[in-house]
Every structure is written in structure tokens, then in C-alpha cells.
Design an enzyme around this catalytic site. Structure first.
Site, PDB file in Angstrom:
ATOM      1  N   THR B  40       0.746  -1.277   0.000  1.00 15.35           N
ATOM      2  CA  THR B  40       0.000   0.000   0.000  1.00 15.35           C
ATOM      3  C   THR B  40       0.755   1.292   0.000  1.00 15.35           C
ATOM      4  OG1 THR B  40      -1.756  -1.068   1.241  1.00 15.35           O
ATOM      5  CG2 THR B  40      -1.808   1.283   1.219  1.00 15.35           C
ATOM      6  N   ASP B  56      -3.692   3.424  -3.490  1.00 14.08           N
ATOM      7  CA  ASP B  56      -3.484   2.538  -4.637  1.00 14.08           C
ATOM      8  C   ASP B  56      -4.478   1.388  -4.503  1.00 14.08           C
ATOM      9  OD1 ASP B  56      -1.416  -0.155  -3.910  1.00 14.08           O
ATOM     10  OD2 ASP B  56      -2.033   1.308  -2.399  1.00 14.08           O
ATOM     11  N   ARG B  58      -3.628  -2.208  -4.887  1.00 14.49           N
ATOM     12  CA  ARG B  58      -3.043  -3.568  -4.920  1.00 14.49           C
ATOM     13  C   ARG B  58      -3.090  -4.188  -3.537  1.00 14.49           C
ATOM     14  NH1 ARG B  58       2.952  -4.499  -7.204  1.00 14.49           N
ATOM     15  NH2 ARG B  58       1.850  -4.303  -9.160  1.00 14.49           N
ATOM     16  N   LYS B  72      -9.373   0.645  -0.993  1.00 15.58           N
ATOM     17  CA  LYS B  72      -8.726   0.919   0.300  1.00 15.58           C
ATOM     18  C   LYS B  72      -9.261   2.169   0.965  1.00 15.58           C
ATOM     19  CE  LYS B  72      -4.568  -1.302  -1.283  1.00 15.58           C
ATOM     20  NZ  LYS B  72      -3.128  -1.264  -1.443  1.00 15.58           N
ATOM     21  N   GLY B  86      -2.054  -2.098   5.927  1.00 17.53           N
ATOM     22  CA  GLY B  86      -1.784  -3.136   6.914  1.00 17.53           C
ATOM     23  C   GLY B  86      -2.517  -4.395   6.535  1.00 17.53           C
ATOM     24  N   SER B 168       3.644   0.920   2.786  1.00 16.16           N
ATOM     25  CA  SER B 168       5.002   0.632   2.328  1.00 16.16           C
ATOM     26  C   SER B 168       5.478   1.663   1.313  1.00 16.16           C
ATOM     27  CB  SER B 168       5.064  -0.765   1.724  1.00 16.16           C
ATOM     28  OG  SER B 168       4.090  -0.884   0.722  1.00 16.16           O
ATOM     29  N   ASP B 205       7.306   1.384  -5.415  1.00 16.52           N
ATOM     30  CA  ASP B 205       7.198   0.433  -4.318  1.00 16.52           C
ATOM     31  C   ASP B 205       6.574  -0.857  -4.836  1.00 16.52           C
ATOM     32  OD1 ASP B 205       4.884  -0.034  -1.655  1.00 16.52           O
ATOM     33  OD2 ASP B 205       6.979  -0.688  -1.703  1.00 16.52           O
ATOM     34  N   SER B 208       2.900  -1.700  -3.709  1.00 13.23           N
ATOM     35  CA  SER B 208       1.761  -0.918  -4.206  1.00 13.23           C
ATOM     36  C   SER B 208       1.718  -1.042  -5.706  1.00 13.23           C
ATOM     37  CB  SER B 208       1.932   0.561  -3.857  1.00 13.23           C
ATOM     38  OG  SER B 208       2.329   0.700  -2.532  1.00 13.23           O
TER      39      SER B 208
END
Lengths: 235, 273
Positions: B40, B56, B58, B72, B86, B168, B205, B208
Site C-alpha cells: 500500500t 493505490d 493492490r 482501500k 496493513g 510501504s 514500491d 503498491s
């Protein structure tokens, strides 16, 4: 609640097979202010007298008709504080149902759960039955519905009903006036005329309360000025 | 006898009884079962007229992308939304629960919910679970006191900020915010900046990816822009399609019609006194 000294039920049977406490609860309801409900073909209306103990009471702060969910409303006859407890529990139950099933609670389910709570208080230790009867008005996938819930926990579906003082006159009046094809606006006028029948004093937007739900499935309580508009039409 | 004590404090809740046993099992070599984490990048910023949230889409399960287009940004109240990073189950459950509590609170008070109310309900819950509920949240909304943006950490601490990132991809997104954020952004500038920050997280990242969701909350209005940007479309799809050789022979075909539905009329919901 549930203290060891009061772990027996205060509601006990009489030799004739009646639960006297419930009879007395119904008497408490019968001496409460009149309230009534009418199910129309395209909605439901509930109404009640709002007689305050003194002219000094700020009537804008008193609201007898409450919303349980966006599409279900309730009015009571009897002891106001008891109705507050039930409204709070019903709202919570409706919300818990939604959390579990992600579906707005059907009217019959909410009525059943409320009735179950009321019945528990007739069979538990150290508590007394609720001194209110509720009129639950809702609109869900099954259409408009009107239910009455009594202190014993029994509930009925009504086309039109009244509770509280003057209930027999009000019911007779409703029996004469009710038609299956009635629309919501006619139902509001009929409700107002029924309230007027037993009303002591001058009826106005400030001493009655009206709540209604139509095809839009949103329950709303009318403001005093909206009530005045209907009052003028009904005359 | 005491069934009506629902409103009294619940004695249940999370039972820590099995934690010692689990630790012992891990020491003996048992691998704990994997759960769906969101990896995330989630962000939020305060602009001139309100708050903008971005995320995002994913959801990862270890190295595998479990959901390419998950949501999300969670609904809390008509004027409050919350992004969650998380463990996906934790963020879903905790935002759902607090959303429910806020709804009841609105019924009881007859007023719109405030962001600080959601904040306090969330942080108390997370604190009481001592960080075991792995939910890192970006909470934003507009209420009578104005626009608010907060971050909530799994252990229950909170920050109040003009712009925030979590997850992340938070460093990649924060780099964008730190260089380009200023006070008094307009709606379009704000949405563009949020989308840029999320894209930075998506591309830099691994945790994500996929699309950008944006939610704009202003006084009296909110716009949930699901899949505002789709920078990762599947560009090449084979026209030939796929053919699979038949391995199992059909021996017999038989059609059994479904039985007719019988309606039982129970006579309605009337009850006897």
C-alpha cells in the site's frame, strides 16, 4: 439488574392465568397520550398528541416520534423514558443486523427483535415490563407496513391503529374512514381528523407531531410549519 | 436471565490465551499461516475547501498480488472517509465497526459526525488491542469545525497533519508531498498532487500497484473517484485466444429439470395475544 436478591421474576401469573403486571402496563399505556398510525397504499403515517405539562416547557426540544433507521420510524403511548430505552436498543439492533448482513433490516425483523426485548422484561429477574406500546411505521421491499408492539411483547400488523387515551373512539373513527386505496396525503388528513376528535383545546402544529414515510423510503418527522399546512388543508 | 445486559461492557473481546501456545509452536518450527496484507500507498492532504484522500489498489499476499483492484478508501460517515494500510481484514473490520458506531451516534445526537469522534473511537480500539490489530489508517473529513486529516498507527497513536502518507509506499509518496505541497491548494491542484503521490508509490514500491483511487471531501459534499487513474492497463491481449485440448470423453448427456418451487403461505406475521 439480576442481583441475587432479585433473581426471581416480578411478573408472576395470577390464579386466573393472567400476568397482572402486564395488565397494569397496558393500563399505563391506556392513560398515555393518544397516538395513531395509518397505512396508505403508498406509505405510512404516524401521529401523536404532544401535550406538554406546562406552557413553560420548550416544545421544540421534545420529539416523541423517533427514527430507528432511515426507513423505519416509531411513536409511543405511555411512559416516555421507557420508550427511550427501547428506541436505543432497536437502533442498535438494526445497526447490528446491517453489520452482519449488509442489508437494511426488514421492518418485520426489527419489530420482532424489539418485541423480544419487551418480552424478556416480563420474564427476567428484578425488572418490570415496559410501560409503552409502540407503533412502528416502515417501508421496505414488502411495501409500507405498520406494526403495534405491546408491553407483553406481542405485535400485530395493522392497516390503521390507535393507542392511549380515547383509543376506542379513535379506532371507531378510523374504522369508518379507512379505505384500502387511501393515499399518503389522505391518510395524513384522516390522522389529523382522528386526533382532533379527542383533542382538548386548540389543535396546532405545536401540540401534535406527525411522521411519515412514502415511496422514497425516507422516514421524516414533519416540522411544526409543515404540520400547520396539513392542518389547514384538513379543515 | 441477564440477556438484556447487551449495553453493559462486554467481557469477551480478544482472548490472548493462545498466544503463548502459538509462540511455542513457532519455536518448534511451525510456519504461521499467511494473511492478506495491503502493501500500500495511502495519502491524504488538506486543501482550500476540504480534504483529499488517495490510495493505490493492490492487495498482496506475500509476493503474490491477491487483488489487483481492491478498495482501500473506506466509508466512515457521509462526511468522513478512511484509507487503510496493513492487514486487509483488520482495516476492513475496524473501519466497518467504527462506521457503525458513528451511525448510531448520529441517530442519538441528531448531528453530523465529527472527525475527532471517528479518530477517538479508532484509536481507543487499536490501543486496547495493543497493536495486534494491524491497521494503519489515514482518516480525513470535513465537519462543523472544518477540514481535518489524521494518521492512526496500529498501536493507537495519532498525528494531525496537513498532509500525510502511510503504508510501504509512504516514503515515495511523501517525497512528492514534501516537494510540492503548499497551503491553499485548489481542488484540481490537490487531486493532481494526490494522484502524483500515489503514482510515485505505485511505480517505486513493490507492495503498491495497479490503479489510483481518489476521494474529495468538502463541506456538504463528497466525490468518491474510484479508479481515478488507470496507469497499469493490460495493453496486450492475444486475439487468438486460448484453446485447451479435450482430455475427458463425454459418455452420456442427461438433462434433469429442476423441481418446481412450491410456495408455502404461512398466513402473514400476525401473532396471537
Amino acid at each position: 439488574m439480576g442481583d441475587s436478591q432479585y433473581s426471581f421474576s416480578l411478573t408472576t401469573f395470577s390464579p386466573s392465568g393472567k400476568l397482572v403486571q402486564i395488565e397494569h402496563a397496558l393500563t399505563a399505556v391506556g392513560s398515555g397520550q393518544t397516538s395513531l398510525g395509518i397505512k396508505a397504499s403508498n406509505g405510512v403515517v404516524i401521529a401523536t398528541e404532544k401535550k406538554l405539562p406546562s406552557i413553560l416547557v420548550d416544545e421544540a426540544s421534545v420529539q416523541k416520534i423517533q427514527t430507528l433507521t432511515p426507513n423505519i420510524g416509531v411513536v409511543y403511548s405511555g411512559m416516555g423514558p421507557d420508550s427511550r430505552v427501547l428506541v436505543r436498543k432497536s437502533r442498535k439492533q438494526a445497526e447490528q443486523y446491517y453489520r452482519l448482513y449488509k442489508e437494511p433490516i426488514p421492518v418485520t425483523q426489527l419489530v420482532r427483535e424489539t418485541a423480544t426485548v419487551m418480552q424478556e422484561f416480563t420474564q427476567s429477574g428484578g425488572v418490570r415490563p415496559f410501560g409503552v406500546s409502540l407503533l412502528v411505521a416502515g417501508y421496505d421491499d414488502k411495501g409500507p407496513q405498520l406494526y403495534q408492539v405491546d408491553p407483553s411483547g406481542s405485535y400485530f400488523s395493522w392497516k390503521a391503529s390507535a393507542m392511549g387515551k380515547n383509543v376506542s373512539n379513535a379506532k371507531t373513527f378510523l374504522e369508518k374512514r379507512y379505505t384500502e386505496e387511501m393515499e399518503l396525503d389522505d391518510a395524513v388528513h384522516t390522522a389529523i381528523l382522528t386526533l382532533k376528535e379527542g383533542f382538548e383545546g386548540q389543535i396546532s402544529g405545536k401540540n401534535i407531531e406527525i411522521g411519515m414515510i412514502g415511496n422514497d423510503r425516507i422516514f421524516k418527522v414533519l416540522s411544526p410549519s409543515e404540520v400547520e399546512d396539513y392542518l389547514q388543508e384538513a379543515e | 436471565m441477564t440477556r438484556f445486559e447487551e449495553s453493559a461492557p462486554v467481557k469477551g473481546g480478544f482472548s490472548f490465551d493462545l498466544c503463548k501456545r502459538n509462540e511455542m509452536l513457532v519455536q518448534k518450527g511451525l510456519k504461521p499461516s499467511s494473511y492478506l496484507k495491503t502493501g500500500t500507498t495511502i495519502v491524504g492532504l488538506v486543501f482550500r475547501d476540504g480534504v483529499i484522500l488517495g490510495a493505490d489498489t493492490r492487495a498482496t499476499e506475500g509476493p503474490i498480488v491477491a487483488d489487483k483492484n481492491c478498495e482501500k478508501i473506506h466509508y466512515m460517515a457521509p462526511n468522513i472517509y478512511c484509507c487503510g494500510a496493513g492487514t486487509a481484514a483488520d482495516t476492513e473490520a475496524v473501519t466497518d465497526m467504527v462506521s457503525s458506531q458513528l451511525k448510531l451516534h448520529r441517530f442519538h445526537t441528531g448531528r453530523d459526525s465529527r472527525v475527532v469522534t471517528a479518530l477517538t473511537l479508532l484509536k481507543s480500539h487499536l490501543f486496547s488491542y495493543q497493536g495486534h490489530v494491524s491497521a494503519a489508517l489515514v482518516l480525513g473529513g470535513v465537519d462543523v469545525t472544518g477540514p481535518h486529516l489524521h494518521t492512526i498507527y496500529p498501536h493507537g497513536s495519532t498525528d494531525t497533519l496537513p498532509f500525510a502518507t502511510m503504508g510501504s509506499g509512504s516514503l515515495a509518496a511523501m517525497a512528492i508531498f514534501e516537494s510540492k505541497y503548499r497551503e491553499g491548494l485548489t481542488r484540481d491542484e490537490g487531486v493532481k498532487l494526490v494522484a502524483e503521490a500515489i503514482s510515485s508509490g505505485i511505480f517505486n514500491d513493490l507492495g503498491s500497484g495497479s490503479n489510483v483511487d481518489v476521494c474529495v471531501i468538502t463541506k456538504g459534499n463528497r466525490e468518491y473517484l474510484r479508479n481515478y487513474m488507470l496507469p497499469n492497463l493490460r495493453t496486450y491481449v492475444s486475439e487468438k485466444g486460448y484453446s485447451f485440448s479435450k482430455k475427458t470423453e463425454v459418455l452420456m448427456t442427461k438433462i434433469t429439470p429442476l423441481r418446481e418451487l412450491v410456495e408455502v403461505n404461512e398466513g402473514g406475521d400476525a401473532m396471537e395475544e
